[in-house]
Scaffold this motif. Structure first.
Motif, short mmCIF file in Angstrom:
data_model
loop_
_atom_site.label_atom_id
_atom_site.label_comp_id
_atom_site.label_asym_id
_atom_site.label_seq_id
_atom_site.Cartn_x
_atom_site.Cartn_y
_atom_site.Cartn_z
N GLY A 83 -55.92 73.86 -73.94
CA GLY A 83 -54.97 73.93 -75.04
C GLY A 83 -54.09 75.16 -75.03
N SER A 84 -53.86 75.77 -73.86
CA SER A 84 -53.02 76.97 -73.80
C SER A 84 -51.57 76.64 -74.15
N ARG A 85 -50.95 77.56 -74.90
CA ARG A 85 -49.56 77.38 -75.32
C ARG A 85 -48.61 78.35 -74.62
N SER A 86 -49.11 79.09 -73.61
CA SER A 86 -48.25 80.10 -72.99
C SER A 86 -48.60 80.32 -71.52
N ARG A 87 -47.58 80.51 -70.70
CA ARG A 87 -47.78 80.87 -69.30
C ARG A 87 -48.49 82.21 -69.19
N GLY A 88 -48.33 83.04 -70.21
CA GLY A 88 -48.98 84.34 -70.20
C GLY A 88 -50.49 84.27 -70.27
N ASP A 89 -51.05 83.09 -70.58
CA ASP A 89 -52.52 82.94 -70.59
C ASP A 89 -53.09 82.78 -69.20
N CYS A 90 -52.24 82.52 -68.19
CA CYS A 90 -52.72 82.29 -66.83
C CYS A 90 -53.06 83.62 -66.15
N ILE A 91 -54.22 83.69 -65.50
CA ILE A 91 -54.66 84.88 -64.79
C ILE A 91 -55.10 84.48 -63.39
N CYS A 92 -55.14 85.45 -62.48
CA CYS A 92 -55.43 85.17 -61.07
C CYS A 92 -56.91 84.87 -60.83
N GLU A 93 -57.13 84.03 -59.81
CA GLU A 93 -58.49 83.78 -59.35
C GLU A 93 -59.03 85.03 -58.67
N ARG A 94 -60.34 85.07 -58.49
CA ARG A 94 -60.95 86.17 -57.74
C ARG A 94 -60.40 86.18 -56.32
N ASP A 95 -60.21 87.34 -55.75
CA ASP A 95 -59.65 87.57 -54.41
C ASP A 95 -58.15 87.39 -54.38
N TYR A 96 -57.51 87.35 -55.56
CA TYR A 96 -56.06 87.29 -55.65
C TYR A 96 -55.60 88.28 -56.72
N TYR A 97 -54.31 88.66 -56.68
CA TYR A 97 -53.77 89.59 -57.67
C TYR A 97 -52.29 89.28 -57.90
N THR A 98 -51.72 89.90 -58.92
CA THR A 98 -50.29 89.75 -59.22
C THR A 98 -49.71 91.08 -59.62
N LEU A 99 -48.42 91.26 -59.34
CA LEU A 99 -47.71 92.48 -59.74
C LEU A 99 -46.81 92.22 -60.94
N THR A 100 -46.74 90.98 -61.39
CA THR A 100 -45.88 90.64 -62.51
C THR A 100 -46.69 89.97 -63.62
N TYR A 101 -46.22 90.15 -64.84
CA TYR A 101 -46.84 89.48 -65.98
C TYR A 101 -45.75 89.05 -66.95
N PRO A 102 -45.72 87.75 -67.33
CA PRO A 102 -46.57 86.69 -66.79
C PRO A 102 -46.41 86.50 -65.28
N ILE A 103 -47.40 85.85 -64.67
CA ILE A 103 -47.37 85.64 -63.22
C ILE A 103 -46.10 84.89 -62.86
N ALA A 104 -45.40 85.34 -61.81
CA ALA A 104 -44.13 84.75 -61.45
C ALA A 104 -44.31 83.41 -60.73
N GLU A 105 -44.53 83.43 -59.42
CA GLU A 105 -44.63 82.19 -58.67
C GLU A 105 -46.06 81.85 -58.27
N ALA A 106 -46.80 82.83 -57.79
CA ALA A 106 -48.17 82.60 -57.36
C ALA A 106 -48.89 83.93 -57.26
N CYS A 107 -50.21 83.90 -57.40
CA CYS A 107 -51.01 85.10 -57.17
C CYS A 107 -51.10 85.37 -55.67
N ARG A 108 -51.10 86.64 -55.31
CA ARG A 108 -51.11 87.04 -53.90
C ARG A 108 -52.53 87.22 -53.39
N PRO A 109 -52.80 86.86 -52.14
CA PRO A 109 -54.14 87.07 -51.60
C PRO A 109 -54.44 88.55 -51.43
N CYS A 110 -55.67 88.91 -51.64
CA CYS A 110 -56.08 90.31 -51.52
C CYS A 110 -56.01 90.75 -50.07
#
Length: 372
Positions: free
Chosen positions: A328-355
């Motif tokens: 029931g999320s109402r915002s892209r800002g609720d999305c967070i990266c899986e383990r072994d991935y990271y992001t430099l932008t918030y909200p996440i832009a296109e995809a989380c980057r591999p570690c």
């Protein structure tokens, strides 16, 4: 864990009053003795010992955070009781450590949470320190309390923002005599009465009408919202010509003057039988891809929906999911990266980057940590 006495640099009284800088439109980033700061750069581990104006102390920030959800707090008192509508915090160094803002009920002494977060975003301090930008932090959304108060409390996680966490000022805005719109008054019992004004969109209407409602806390979450309740209203007959020409349609349908009852279109719903000319749009966080629906479906734990009336949900960026795997999320800002991935932008832009090799990525919104 403050510094010195009331005349000392960085003492807790330095948080009072307007910004320390002469020009409030160009506040400088960096250390100033006219801001409040804890007496120690804490960091994630270690026992800290020392003395201050009140005597000696021994303090472990990690244990404090595990026990209370914060490592430091500061309470600021204002002269005029206020229904707090907005709070602004001036952070001149070590920004982003605030994890909760509360206000005190003057009658019961209980603390009402205006704003809170589950964890700090260490990138806030990183970004502001690298760009040397002063931060005016305005917590949003703010949960307006149904009482006027003179005290605001800030709770900080100085463990995970390991710098001198300096706060220059705290500004409160609100009304002194206006009860917050939408808030339920504090009652002596666990029940309260809410008056709803009902107005007909079609003055000549007669028959049965209904609306759906639910209650939630200030920080909307599908997991903290009551089940929808349908209120049915029977409108007395009217002698106006044309009254009663709308047929009662089944749940999942609405009245069309050309063909009679029609199924609700995808993206809309009608929970109960009734006299209506349209169906309700599915709210944000939900969708409905079928016609004739009596309810909407929640977005899954890897998707969200910021709009109403949708037939599908938007997928979280690749290698991310909704925090706490909730639906029931109402915002892209609720999305967070899986383990072994990271992001430099918030909200996440296109995809989380591999570690990268030689680093550890815990997922969420944390940055890579080089392996020892």
């Amino acid at each position: 864990n403050g510094l010195g006495n009331a005349s000392s640099p960085w003492h807790v009284t330095q948080i009072l009053g307007p910004p320390a800088a002469e020009n409030p439109d160009a506040l400088p980033y960096g250390d100033t003795q006219y801001a409040w700061s804890p007496s120690t750069i804490t960091g994630a581990t270690g026992e800290h010992a020392g003395s201050d104006y009140f005597g000696s102390y021994s303090w472990n920030p990690s244990k404090a955070y595990d026990d209370f959800g914060y490592t430091e707090f500061v309470e600021v008192e204002f002269a005029v009781p206020t229904y707090v509508a907005a709070v602004e915090i001036g952070e001149n160094r070590g920004a982003g450590a605030t994890v909760a803002v509360k206000t005190q009920d003057p009658t019961t002494g209980a603390w009402g949470t205006l704003w809170a977060t589950d964890a700090v975003d260490a990138r806030v301090d990183f970004r502001h320190s690298k760009t040397t930008q002063y931060r005016r932090f305005t917590p949003d959304p703010l949960c307006r309390m149904p009482f006027a108060s003179t005290v605001v409390r800030l709770e900080l996680n100085t463990r995970d923002v390991a710098d001198w966490n300096e706060i220059d000022y705290v500004l409160v805005e609100g009304a002194v005599d206006a009860f917050p719109e939408g808030a339920i008054p504090v009652a002596a019992t666990t029940t309260s009465t809410v008056v709803v004004e009902y107005a007909l969109e079609v003055p000549s209407f007669c028959g049965v009408d209904n609306f759906t409602w639910s209650t939630c806390d200030c920080f909307y979450s599908a997991t903290r919202t009551t089940a929808p309740v349908v209120a049915t209203i029977r409108v007395a007959g009217d002698t106006t010509p044309g009254c009663g020409v709308i047929d009662e349609c089944a749940a999942g349908a609405y009245y069309d003057s050309d063909v009679g009852c029609r199924p609700c279109a995808p993206g809309t719903f009608a929970p109960v039988p009734g006299f209506r000319r349209s169906c309700d749009a599915c709210p944000p966080g939900t969708y409905q891809d079928a016609a004739g629906a009596t309810s909407c479906l929640q977005c899954g734990s890897t998707s969200y929906n910021e709009l109403e009336g949708q037939i599908t949900c938007a997928a979280c960026p690749r290698h991310s999911f909704v925090a706490f795997r909730r639906k029931g999320s109402r915002s892209r800002g609720d999305c967070i990266c899986e383990r072994d991935y990271y992001t430099l932008t918030y909200p996440i832009a296109e995809a989380c980057r591999p570690c990268a090799t030689g680093a550890t990525c815990a997922g969420g919104l944390t940055l890579p940590v080089p392996d020892a």
